[in-house]
Design a protein around this motif. Structure first.
Motif, short mmCIF file in Angstrom:
data_model
loop_
_atom_site.label_atom_id
_atom_site.label_comp_id
_atom_site.label_asym_id
_atom_site.label_seq_id
_atom_site.Cartn_x
_atom_site.Cartn_y
_atom_site.Cartn_z
N ASP A 180 7.48 10.17 2.89
CA ASP A 180 7.42 9.13 3.91
C ASP A 180 6.43 9.31 4.98
O ASP A 180 5.79 8.48 5.49
N SER A 181 6.56 10.46 5.67
CA SER A 181 5.65 10.88 6.64
C SER A 181 4.16 10.82 6.33
O SER A 181 3.39 10.63 7.01
N ALA A 182 4.09 11.39 5.40
CA ALA A 182 2.63 11.49 4.73
C ALA A 182 1.89 10.05 4.44
O ALA A 182 0.85 9.68 4.77
N ILE A 183 2.91 9.33 3.98
CA ILE A 183 2.48 8.04 3.69
C ILE A 183 2.40 7.12 5.05
O ILE A 183 1.33 6.35 5.27
N LYS A 235 0.75 -1.35 0.03
CA LYS A 235 -0.24 0.17 0.05
C LYS A 235 0.99 1.16 -0.11
O LYS A 235 0.57 2.11 -0.60
N ALA A 236 1.92 1.18 0.82
CA ALA A 236 2.94 2.36 0.87
C ALA A 236 3.70 2.57 -0.58
O ALA A 236 3.45 3.81 -1.00
N GLN A 237 4.18 1.55 -1.15
CA GLN A 237 4.49 1.71 -2.48
C GLN A 237 3.57 2.24 -3.63
O GLN A 237 3.63 2.97 -4.46
N SER A 238 2.23 2.02 -3.33
CA SER A 238 1.14 2.32 -4.22
C SER A 238 1.21 3.89 -4.14
O SER A 238 1.03 4.80 -4.97
#
Length: 169
Positions: free
Chosen positions: A141-144, A129-132
């Motif tokens: 990164d912090s927003a993800i 999901k993070a990669q998406s």
């Protein structure tokens, strides 16, 4: 209306009434002889059967645990696996989707059964999901991380979200 027309109408009405009664009689098996012969045959079969000795009776097969699980619980588990596999959802998000009236509408007990019995790598789902998010939305990164743990977002645990951020390429 003339007297002649009244008689003709009256005769037609009786004709159709009799025709309907005949059709109903035929449809319900009015040929009584066939039915009585079949009934006699069934009666003879019933009286000629004998009880099976206890030694020849079929032994009861043990009931498997999965046979006692309600169909709806099994369906909820299958749906949970589908969401985990195709949409990379978290446990909490899947539970919410399963019980939602706008989602699957399963009872809470069935959804909880699914969550308790699904075997899945939730950290890998968080990473996918993070990669998406990183690829399609160019997020930091912090927003993800915030999106992954958000109650209004993906609902991953902080540990799962941190794994995703640590392994994001």
């Amino acid at each position: 209306m003339s007297e002649k027309k009244k008689k003709a109408l009256y005769k037609r009405w009786w004709f159709w009434m009799i025709a309907i009664i005949v059709v109903i009689a035929i449809a319900s098996g009015g040929g009584g002889e066939e039915n009585s012969d079949q009934a006699k045959t069934n009666e003879e079969k019933a009286t000629t059967t004998t009880a099976t000795p206890k030694s020849e009776e079929k032994k009861e097969t043990p009931v498997k645990e999965e046979d006692t699980i309600p169909r709806e619980y099994k369906a909820a588990l299958q749906k949970a696996e589908l969401y985990a596999e195709t949409m990379y959802m978290s446990k909490a998000a899947i539970y919410d989707q399963l019980v939602s009236e706008y989602g699957e509408g399963f009872p809470p007990e069935a959804a909880q059964y699914a969550i308790d019995n699904i075997e899945w790598n939730w950290k890998e789902n968080a990473l996918k999901k993070a990669q998406s998010y990183a690829e399609t939305m160019s997020m930091s990164d912090s927003a993800i991380y915030e999106q992954l743990v958000s109650e209004h977002g993906e609902k991953f645990t902080p540990e799962e979200a941190q794994y995703a951020i640590d392994n994001l390429k």
